[in-house]
Design an enzyme around this catalytic site. Structure first.
Site, PDB file in Angstrom:
ATOM      1  N   ALA A 180       0.832  -1.212   0.000  1.00 34.90           N
ATOM      2  CA  ALA A 180       0.000   0.000   0.000  1.00 34.90           C
ATOM      3  C   ALA A 180       0.863   1.257   0.000  1.00 34.90           C
ATOM      4  O   ALA A 180       0.596   2.218  -0.745  1.00 34.90           O
ATOM      5  CB  ALA A 180      -0.929  -0.019   1.217  1.00 34.90           C
TER       6      ALA A 180
ATOM      7  N   SER B  25       3.222  -7.711   3.156  1.00 36.47           N
ATOM      8  CA  SER B  25       3.062  -7.804   1.682  1.00 36.47           C
ATOM      9  C   SER B  25       4.084  -8.755   1.077  1.00 36.47           C
ATOM     10  O   SER B  25       3.777  -9.512   0.159  1.00 36.47           O
ATOM     11  CB  SER B  25       3.251  -6.425   1.045  1.00 36.47           C
TER      12      SER B  25
ATOM     13  N   GLN C 194       1.851 -15.442  -0.244  1.00 34.76           N
ATOM     14  CA  GLN C 194       2.232 -16.560  -1.110  1.00 34.76           C
ATOM     15  C   GLN C 194       1.243 -16.708  -2.250  1.00 34.76           C
ATOM     16  O   GLN C 194       1.620 -16.957  -3.386  1.00 34.76           O
ATOM     17  CB  GLN C 194       2.260 -17.860  -0.293  1.00 34.76           C
TER      18      GLN C 194
ATOM     19  N   GLU D 112      -8.636 -20.404  -5.256  1.00 33.99           N
ATOM     20  CA  GLU D 112      -8.418 -20.430  -3.801  1.00 33.99           C
ATOM     21  C   GLU D 112      -9.760 -20.552  -3.087  1.00 33.99           C
ATOM     22  O   GLU D 112     -10.812 -20.247  -3.673  1.00 33.99           O
ATOM     23  CB  GLU D 112      -7.697 -19.151  -3.353  1.00 33.99           C
TER      24      GLU D 112
ATOM     25  N   HIS E 214      -5.672 -18.104  11.032  1.00 36.40           N
ATOM     26  CA  HIS E 214      -5.347 -19.246  10.178  1.00 36.40           C
ATOM     27  C   HIS E 214      -5.415 -20.494  11.052  1.00 36.40           C
ATOM     28  O   HIS E 214      -4.828 -20.528  12.130  1.00 36.40           O
ATOM     29  CB  HIS E 214      -3.942 -19.089   9.575  1.00 36.40           C
TER      30      HIS E 214
ATOM     31  N   ARG F  21     -12.238 -22.231   6.775  1.00 37.10           N
ATOM     32  CA  ARG F  21     -11.191 -21.871   7.735  1.00 37.10           C
ATOM     33  C   ARG F  21     -11.695 -21.588   9.152  1.00 37.10           C
ATOM     34  O   ARG F  21     -11.141 -22.072  10.120  1.00 37.10           O
ATOM     35  CB  ARG F  21     -10.574 -20.552   7.253  1.00 37.10           C
TER      36      ARG F  21
ATOM     37  N   HIS G 215      -4.045 -13.812  11.664  1.00 38.22           N
ATOM     38  CA  HIS G 215      -3.525 -13.775  10.303  1.00 38.22           C
ATOM     39  C   HIS G 215      -3.828 -12.459   9.592  1.00 38.22           C
ATOM     40  O   HIS G 215      -2.996 -11.934   8.853  1.00 38.22           O
ATOM     41  CB  HIS G 215      -4.148 -14.944   9.541  1.00 38.22           C
TER      42      HIS G 215
ATOM     43  N   ARG H 287     -12.151 -11.916   5.513  1.00 32.60           N
ATOM     44  CA  ARG H 287     -11.506 -11.589   4.235  1.00 32.60           C
ATOM     45  C   ARG H 287     -11.526 -12.782   3.290  1.00 32.60           C
ATOM     46  O   ARG H 287     -11.179 -13.901   3.679  1.00 32.60           O
ATOM     47  CB  ARG H 287     -10.052 -11.182   4.515  1.00 32.60           C
TER      48      ARG H 287
ATOM     49  N   SER I 174      -6.597  -8.911  -0.140  1.00 30.04           N
ATOM     50  CA  SER I 174      -5.954  -7.828   0.633  1.00 30.04           C
ATOM     51  C   SER I 174      -4.849  -7.130  -0.153  1.00 30.04           C
ATOM     52  O   SER I 174      -4.683  -5.911  -0.039  1.00 30.04           O
ATOM     53  CB  SER I 174      -5.437  -8.342   1.974  1.00 30.04           C
TER      54      SER I 174
HETATM   55  C1  FAD Z   1       1.927 -15.189   5.734  1.00 36.93           C
HETATM   56  C2  FAD Z   1       0.961 -14.283   5.021  1.00 36.93           C
HETATM   57  C3  FAD Z   1       0.484 -14.626   3.750  1.00 36.93           C
HETATM   58  C4  FAD Z   1      -0.403 -13.764   3.076  1.00 36.93           C
HETATM   59  N1  FAD Z   1      -0.819 -14.094   1.813  1.00 36.93           N
HETATM   60  C5  FAD Z   1      -1.614 -13.215   1.126  1.00 36.93           C
HETATM   61  C6  FAD Z   1      -1.960 -13.458  -0.246  1.00 36.93           C
HETATM   62  O1  FAD Z   1      -1.546 -14.437  -0.846  1.00 36.93           O
HETATM   63  N2  FAD Z   1      -2.758 -12.553  -0.874  1.00 36.93           N
HETATM   64  C7  FAD Z   1      -3.244 -11.428  -0.257  1.00 36.93           C
HETATM   65  O2  FAD Z   1      -3.969 -10.635  -0.869  1.00 36.93           O
HETATM   66  N3  FAD Z   1      -2.903 -11.172   1.044  1.00 36.93           N
HETATM   67  C8  FAD Z   1      -2.103 -12.019   1.727  1.00 36.93           C
HETATM   68  N4  FAD Z   1      -1.750 -11.738   3.026  1.00 36.93           N
HETATM   69  C9  FAD Z   1      -2.176 -10.454   3.610  1.00 36.93           C
HETATM   70  C10 FAD Z   1      -1.395  -9.312   2.978  1.00 36.93           C
HETATM   71  O3  FAD Z   1      -0.035  -9.688   2.882  1.00 36.93           O
HETATM   72  C11 FAD Z   1      -1.486  -8.006   3.790  1.00 36.93           C
HETATM   73  O4  FAD Z   1      -2.798  -7.759   4.150  1.00 36.93           O
HETATM   74  C12 FAD Z   1      -1.033  -6.818   2.974  1.00 36.93           C
HETATM   75  O5  FAD Z   1       0.200  -7.107   2.380  1.00 36.93           O
HETATM   76  C13 FAD Z   1      -0.891  -5.579   3.821  1.00 36.93           C
HETATM   77  O6  FAD Z   1      -0.167  -4.617   3.077  1.00 36.93           O
HETATM   78  P1  FAD Z   1       0.159  -3.203   3.747  1.00 36.93           P
HETATM   79  O7  FAD Z   1       0.955  -2.439   2.740  1.00 36.93           O
HETATM   80  O8  FAD Z   1      -1.079  -2.595   4.250  1.00 36.93           O
HETATM   81  O9  FAD Z   1       1.049  -3.548   5.030  1.00 36.93           O
HETATM   82  P2  FAD Z   1       2.460  -4.267   5.149  1.00 36.93           P
HETATM   83  O10 FAD Z   1       2.838  -4.934   3.906  1.00 36.93           O
HETATM   84  O11 FAD Z   1       2.437  -5.079   6.387  1.00 36.93           O
HETATM   85  O12 FAD Z   1       3.486  -3.048   5.345  1.00 36.93           O
HETATM   86  C14 FAD Z   1       3.479  -2.244   6.511  1.00 36.93           C
HETATM   87  C15 FAD Z   1       4.697  -1.332   6.479  1.00 36.93           C
HETATM   88  O13 FAD Z   1       4.576  -0.335   7.506  1.00 36.93           O
HETATM   89  C16 FAD Z   1       5.788  -0.258   8.246  1.00 36.93           C
HETATM   90  N5  FAD Z   1       5.456   0.265   9.578  1.00 36.93           N
HETATM   91  C17 FAD Z   1       4.645  -0.285  10.509  1.00 36.93           C
HETATM   92  N6  FAD Z   1       4.537   0.527  11.586  1.00 36.93           N
HETATM   93  C18 FAD Z   1       5.296   1.623  11.318  1.00 36.93           C
HETATM   94  C19 FAD Z   1       5.594   2.825  12.030  1.00 36.93           C
HETATM   95  N7  FAD Z   1       5.063   3.084  13.242  1.00 36.93           N
HETATM   96  N8  FAD Z   1       6.433   3.730  11.459  1.00 36.93           N
HETATM   97  C20 FAD Z   1       6.975   3.500  10.229  1.00 36.93           C
HETATM   98  N9  FAD Z   1       6.719   2.385   9.502  1.00 36.93           N
HETATM   99  C21 FAD Z   1       5.889   1.458  10.040  1.00 36.93           C
HETATM  100  C22 FAD Z   1       6.316  -1.684   8.197  1.00 36.93           C
HETATM  101  O14 FAD Z   1       7.698  -1.730   8.507  1.00 36.93           O
HETATM  102  C23 FAD Z   1       6.024  -2.039   6.738  1.00 36.93           C
HETATM  103  O15 FAD Z   1       6.986  -1.468   5.893  1.00 36.93           O
HETATM  104  C24 FAD Z   1      -0.852 -12.570   3.710  1.00 36.93           C
HETATM  105  C25 FAD Z   1      -0.384 -12.235   4.979  1.00 36.93           C
HETATM  106  C26 FAD Z   1       0.521 -13.075   5.636  1.00 36.93           C
HETATM  107  C27 FAD Z   1       1.005 -12.669   6.985  1.00 36.93           C
END
Ligand code: FAD
Length: 472
Positions: A13, A41, A45, A112, A223, A262, A318, A353, A358
């Site tokens: 994001a 992110s 997988q 899926e 999960h 799930r 999860h 979800r 996501s």
């Molecule tokens: C094992 C696993 C498998 C998954 N598989 C899938 C999938 O196949 N498909 C799917 O759609 N979703 C999947 N998900 C969910 C998906 O990965 C997440 O919902 C999504 O990537 C979230 O993206 P994001 O950019 O919001 O946050 P994130 O990718 O978690 O990034 C958050 C960022 O914020 C930073 N941050 C946090 N707090 C602070 C702070 N206070 N100050 C500065 N920086 C900060 C972190 O360091 C990181 O860089 C999976 C999740 C997991 C855990």
């Protein structure tokens, strides 16, 4: 001169928001570790869901999303995001993401759980790592993105009328009247999680202290079969193992139909653990298991296990369906503050979800926020379409930490897991109340309050003390 907007967090994001803002005059990207470090992110997988198959449509994707969310999602939001999904995948491909394709060049779409069609665009089984690495390469060295790594944001700065004025990281402050939070989820606050351990929902706490409304914090997806070998985060044992014939055993005996959804399996496993039993996944009768599941085989080897062993499992936090409430432009109720990705609550997921929605939400909200930030002039009134926050939930930051993070985790594990009841929730709220000056305790307190205020068994968790259940 007006300071450039700030993006906080470098998961999918945040990367998308930063790249979109780079095309609109530039931004500052602030992130806690190195670029993409600590981002869930990069761990995805499966991939990213979009109606790309000839027999599919955004309307069908929307319907599946709504059903998976226990009919609790916002239908307008679901329609908007699923409509945009095919374009999101096409744009990522143009940006250089090497999605798997078939011989004809069409996307190789995976099927899926919960999807009625083959719909998940992927890059092998490392989709998240590949997508984030592709976008991170575009961000690194971009002339219009100032990258500040290793800066954990501790606070939002507000003026006397509650308008965003910047951020604070430790002793330093950075001014801007436009901040996008992209800080990810909160699973790391639970004792057992598949999330990065740093994913403790800091962004939700910062926003809530600043007066932003939060919703659905109690809606956490668990999960059902994380490997329970004491490691944090807990590795996932893919559902495909159960699909291939692996069974669950509690003290040796089968207790559930492993192929149910799930949340049903997670509730059954949780109930066994609550009775003091040990639950194992038994894949010993899966034909040719090592050849079919090489990634699982490698993962197990790291813990001294093989697919011929009984594998200890338990549910693990999860994904967070709730978060900071935003409108269609990813605006929060706080003037100058946007929230994108998992930290936000858009209404897409409802109470549960749908797999691979996501990453899609992260891209769509990242883009919407950037467009909205770009269009927001310094004199514009703030017109977010978000109901006001409950003033009783807005708590000030206080310096002295009153409670250890391990204790906060233990409270969440005890009362806010898959099975919940009001007495334990009240007790958790009482325990955490004095410590709401501290972010982790504040967030856990908000989550437990939300759980107490919503006594229905809906989506991913069950209330054991009420009979009001919502059919799956
Ligand atoms: C094992 C696993 C498998 C998954 N598989 C899938 C999938 O196949 N498909 C799917 O759609 N979703 C999947 N998900 C969910 C998906 O990965 C997440 O919902 C999504 O990537 C979230 O993206 P994001 O950019 O919001 O946050 P994130 O990718 O978690 O990034 C958050 C960022 O914020 C930073 N941050 C946090 N707090 C602070 C702070 N206070 N100050 C500065 N920086 C900060 C972190 O360091 C990181 O860089 C999976 C999740 C997991 C855990």
């Amino acid at each position: 001169m007006r300071a450039r907007p700030i993006v906080v967090g470098s998961g999918l994001a945040g990367l998308v928001a930063a790249l979109e803002l780079a095309a609109r005059g530039g931004c500052v990207l602030v992130t806690a570790g190195r670029l993409t470090e600590g981002a869930a992110s990069a761990w995805a997988q499966g991939g990213i869901a979009a109606a790309l198959a000839p027999d599919d449509s955004p309307a069908q994707h929307a319907h599946d999303t709504w059903l998976a969310g226990a009919r609790a999602g916002d239908r307008e939001v679901i329609a908007r995001i699923t409509d945009l999904a095919p374009g999101v995948v096409a744009r990522l491909a143009r940006d250089g993401v090497p999605f798997d394709r078939d011989a004809s060049g069409a996307y190789d779409l995976a099927l899926e759980g919960g999807h009625s069609r083959h719909r998940v665009a992927h890059a092998g089984d490392r989709s998240g790592a590949v997508i984030t690495a592709t976008l991170a390469a575009l961000v690194e060295g971009h002339p219009d993105i100032e990258l500040l790594e290793g800066r954990r944001v501790d606070d939002l700065l507000l003026d006397e009328s509650g308008v965003v004025r910047g951020i604070r990281c430790g002793a330093t402050t950075l001014e801007s009247d436009r901040v996008i939070l992209a800080t990810g989820g909160l699973g790391g606050l639970f004792p057992h999680t598949t999330n990065p351990v740093t994913a403790t929902g800091a962004g939700v706490a910062l926003a809530a202290r600043a007066g932003a409304r939060t919703d659905d914090l109690h809606l956490v997806q668990f999960h059902p079969t994380a490997l329970d070998v004491g490691s944090r985060p807990a590795p996932l044992l893919t559902e495909a193992l159960r699909g291939a014939g692996a069974v669950l055993r509690s003290d040796g005996e089968r207790f559930v139909d492993e192929l149910q959804p799930r949340d049903v399996v997670a509730a059954a496993v949780w109930a066994q653990l609550q009775q003091g039993r040990t639950v194992h996944l038994d894949a010993r009768r899966v034909d040719d298991a090592e050849r079919r599941f090489p990634a699982v085989t490698t993962l197990l080897a790291g813990h001294g296990l093989t697919l011929h062993d009984l594998l200890p499992v338990r549910p693990a936090a999860h994904y967070s369906m709730g978060g900071v409430t935003v409108d269609a432009q990813a605006r929060t109720g706080v003037p100058g503050l946007w929230a994108v990705g998992e930290v936000s609550r858009t209404g897409l997921h409802g109470a549960n979800r749908l797999a691979s929605n996501s990453l899609l939400e992260a891209v769509v909200t990242g883009r919407s926020a950037a467009a909205s930030v770009g269009a927001h002039s310094a004199t514009d009134a703030w017109r977010a379409d978000v109901p006001p926050a409950d003033p009783g939930l807005v708590r000030p930051r206080e310096q002295a930490p009153a409670i250890a993070t391990e204790q906060v985790r233990a409270e969440l594990g005890r009362s806010c897991g898959v099975l919940r009841e009001a007495g334990a929730l009240r007790d958790t709220i009482r325990q955490l109340e004095p410590a709401t000056g501290q972010d982790d305790a504040y967030l856990a307190w908000l989550l437990a309050r939300s759980a107490l205020a919503h006594p229905r068994s809906v989506g991913a968790h069950r209330r054991t003390d009420t009979t009001e259940a919502v059919p799956a």
